[in-house]
Write an enzyme that holds these catalytic residues in place. Sequence first.
Site, PDB file in Angstrom:
ATOM      1  N   LYS A  43       0.861  -1.172   0.000  1.00 40.58           N
ATOM      2  CA  LYS A  43       0.000   0.000   0.000  1.00 40.58           C
ATOM      3  C   LYS A  43       0.903   1.230   0.000  1.00 40.58           C
ATOM      4  O   LYS A  43       1.869   1.295   0.770  1.00 40.58           O
ATOM      5  CB  LYS A  43      -0.901  -0.014   1.240  1.00 40.58           C
ATOM      6  CG  LYS A  43      -1.880   1.163   1.338  1.00 40.58           C
ATOM      7  CD  LYS A  43      -2.724   1.026   2.599  1.00 40.58           C
ATOM      8  CE  LYS A  43      -3.699   2.182   2.762  1.00 40.58           C
ATOM      9  NZ  LYS A  43      -4.532   2.036   3.985  1.00 40.58           N
TER      10      LYS A  43
ATOM     11  N   SER B 157      -9.179   3.004   3.156  1.00 35.89           N
ATOM     12  CA  SER B 157      -8.174   3.578   2.292  1.00 35.89           C
ATOM     13  C   SER B 157      -7.330   2.532   1.558  1.00 35.89           C
ATOM     14  O   SER B 157      -6.536   2.884   0.684  1.00 35.89           O
ATOM     15  CB  SER B 157      -7.254   4.491   3.104  1.00 35.89           C
ATOM     16  OG  SER B 157      -6.544   3.757   4.091  1.00 35.89           O
TER      17      SER B 157
ATOM     18  N   SER C 152      -9.979   0.728   7.318  1.00 32.78           N
ATOM     19  CA  SER C 152      -9.364   0.740   5.996  1.00 32.78           C
ATOM     20  C   SER C 152      -8.860  -0.599   5.500  1.00 32.78           C
ATOM     21  O   SER C 152      -8.475  -0.718   4.343  1.00 32.78           O
ATOM     22  CB  SER C 152      -8.211   1.752   5.966  1.00 32.78           C
ATOM     23  OG  SER C 152      -8.694   3.068   6.090  1.00 32.78           O
TER      24      SER C 152
END
Length: 501
Positions: free
Chosen positions: A81, A157, A181
Amino acid sequence: MSTQNPSAISSHIPDALDLAERIRRGECDAAEVLLSAIARCDAINPRINAVIGDLREHAKAGLKHARTGDAPFAGVPFLLKDLSMDLAGYGTSQGNAALARRPVAQTDAVVRRWEQAGLLIFGKTNTPELGLKAITEPVAFGPTRNPWNLDHTPGGSSGGAAAAVAAGIVPAAAAGDGGGSIRIPAAYCGLFGLKPSRGRVSCAPQFDEQWEGAVSTHTISRTVRDSAALLDVIAGPEPGDPFIVQPPARPFSQELQAPTQRLRIALSTASPIGGAVDAAWSRAASDCGQLLQSLGHHVEWIDPVGDGMQLARDYLTMYFGQVAAQLTWWQQQGVPASAFETDTQALGLIGRGLAAGDYALARARWNSPMRALGQLFTRFDLYLTPTCAQPPARIGELAAPRWQRTALQLILRFGLDGVLRRSGLVEQLAFDNLHRTPFTQLANLTGTPAMSVPWALDDNGLPVGVQFGAAWGREDLLFQLATQLEQERPWGHWRPPVFAA
C-alpha cells in the site's frame, strides 16, 4: 441477496501459501510466477487502477533469494500500500504526487519482515490522499474501481490493495486500518481482512504508534490461512517500541487446525450513530448469526456498544488533529499545504483550530468505549455486526459538490479558517460519510482486533461482508471462527466479472 453468483464461480485460485509451496516443490518457477503477476497487472490494472507504483525491477532483483531461500512465502508476488509502508530508495506517495517524488531513506520494519518472508514486492497500490477516506479516489492518481462493478468504489483507504487481490493480480496485498481501511475494502471486494490488536505489528522506525494507536498494519487476502500466516511473519516488537505485546500462545497459522470452541457471540445490526443500514448488509449479519447458532454457538441480540455518537465525534476530533499535524510536518519538510487536495487542506484547517485541551479531552474519552467493550467481552467472546451500513458508493458519488469545492477554495485562499470552523461544513461532510461505514471505528479507538468475512453477493452482484470483533489480543478466536465460516460458506472461488475481460 444471492449467496453466490454463477458468473462469479470458477476453479480454485491459488493463494499465497499454495504458490509458495508450488515454488518450493519446483512445480513452478518463481520468475515465471512473478512475470505472470506482472502480466496480469498490465492486462487488468488499466481497467481498475489499483496499482500506481512500479517496483518490478526491485522484485526481479529479489528472485535470487526466492530460488534459494526457505522463507514461508519465497517467490510469492506482493504489493505494498502506498501509505506508511516505506521501501528505501522509493517514494511513498500517500496518494499525493509531490510526496511520490521524494525517495525515502529507510525501509519500514513491516516491509523488511515481508521481504524476509520471501515476498516479492513489484508494485504499490492506490490510496486516498493521506489515507483519509473510505473511498480511493485521489486527485493525483485517479479513482480505483471495484472489480465487481467498475462504476463503484472498492472502498478505502486500502482500496487499491483490495481491488488488486479481487482482480487476481496477487493473492494478498499489504493494507492498513485506522478507521476500517482494511475491513471496509475487504467487505466491498469479497475478501478477508483482519485488523490486528493495537501493538501487534510494529510501526517502527517511523512511529511509536499512529493516530494515537488507532492504526494497525496487516494484509487483505482471499483466504483466512494466508492472513494468519502473514500475521505470523510481521507480528512482534522492534527496538524502541512503546510497549511489548505478549506473543500468542502459538502461531496464528496453527489456530486454523484448532477445534472451534462453543463461542458466545453478541449480535447487533443497528447503526451505532443512528443511520440507516442497507437491508442486504443487515440481513447478512442476521443470517450469519443464525448459521452460528446452528453450528452450536450461542448468539444473542444486543444494542450497539457504548455511545456511538460520542465515539464518532471523538474519532473525528483525532482525525482532524492528525491531518493538521501531518500537513504541518510536511510543510517543515518543504512540501506546502497547497500541494495537497482542497479537502485535505480543509481538514487541516479544522484541526489547527482545535484547542489542545479539547483534543486531549476527546482522546481521554476513548476510555469510555474501551470500558464498554471490555464489559461486553466479560459476557461474550465475539461481537458481530455488518461490516458496513451501505453498499459501495459509485465513483464520484461522495465528492463534494462544485459549490462546496469553490467555497472551500475561497476560504483557503483568503485564510478564513474561522469562517470554515463556524460553518461546520467539513465536520458535517465527514460525519455524513461515517453513516456509510459506522461499524468499524470502535475497534480502532479501543485497539481491539476485528475482521471482515465475505458473506454473500447482494441483488446487484456486489459483495457483502460481516464483521467480528474480539477482546484485545484474541486474534486466535477470530481466525478459528473465520476458518469455520470459510468451510461452511466458502468464498475463495468467487471471481468478479473483470476476470472475464
